[in-house]
Write a protein that holds these residues in place. Structure first.
Motif, mmCIF file in Angstrom:
data_model
loop_
_atom_site.group_PDB
_atom_site.id
_atom_site.type_symbol
_atom_site.label_atom_id
_atom_site.label_comp_id
_atom_site.label_asym_id
_atom_site.label_seq_id
_atom_site.Cartn_x
_atom_site.Cartn_y
_atom_site.Cartn_z
ATOM 1 N N TYR A 49 0.737 -1.178 0.019
ATOM 2 C CA TYR A 49 0.025 0.010 0.132
ATOM 3 C C TYR A 49 0.887 1.170 0.189
ATOM 4 O O TYR A 49 0.416 2.560 0.065
ATOM 5 N N ARG A 50 2.021 1.189 -0.056
ATOM 6 C CA ARG A 50 3.101 2.231 0.030
ATOM 7 C C ARG A 50 2.690 3.494 0.869
ATOM 8 O O ARG A 50 2.614 4.310 0.735
ATOM 9 N N VAL A 51 2.844 2.763 2.293
ATOM 10 C CA VAL A 51 2.496 3.508 3.543
ATOM 11 C C VAL A 51 3.805 3.571 4.221
ATOM 12 O O VAL A 51 4.696 2.534 4.122
ATOM 13 N N THR A 52 4.025 4.407 5.515
ATOM 14 C CA THR A 52 5.022 4.139 6.490
ATOM 15 C C THR A 52 4.718 3.055 7.234
ATOM 16 O O THR A 52 3.656 2.553 7.404
ATOM 17 N N GLN A 53 5.718 2.600 8.124
ATOM 18 C CA GLN A 53 5.607 1.509 8.921
ATOM 19 C C GLN A 53 4.368 1.844 10.012
ATOM 20 O O GLN A 53 3.747 0.994 10.295
ATOM 21 N N GLU A 54 4.470 3.025 10.426
ATOM 22 C CA GLU A 54 3.579 3.465 11.514
ATOM 23 C C GLU A 54 2.129 3.238 10.947
ATOM 24 O O GLU A 54 1.233 3.182 11.575
#
Length: 87
Positions: A49-54
């Motif tokens: 989903y191309r998101v940050t780890q957080e």
């Protein structure tokens, strides 16, 4: 005797699988990254989903909450359990 559990795949069983898998992956994510072991749910989610780890951890936490709701719903509803398991 456990066919009802293995093959009907009740929501509470699915929920239990989700909770244990995601909580384990979240807890061991950093360690697994250092070991370069298999990708955790956190890593997979960030890549997919191309998101940050957080952001990934937040979304996976929401999935755990929803899975707990499924477990509670399953426990609230009557389930047909084979008699030998009740004895």
């Amino acid at each position: 005797m456990l066919d009802w559990l293995l093959f009907s795949d009740p929501k509470m069983v699915k929920g239990s699988k989700v909770v244990t898998r995601l909580l384990d992956d979240n807890a061991s994510h950093k360690f697994e990254q250092e070991r370069r072991h298999v990708a955790s749910s956190v890593e997979s989610f960030t890549k997919q989903y191309r998101v940050t780890q957080e952001e990934a951890k937040e979304e996976l936490h929401k999935q755990v909450v929803d899975a707990w709701k499924d477990i509670n719903e399953g426990l609230r509803c009557l389930t047909v359990v084979p008699e030998p398991l009740l004895v």
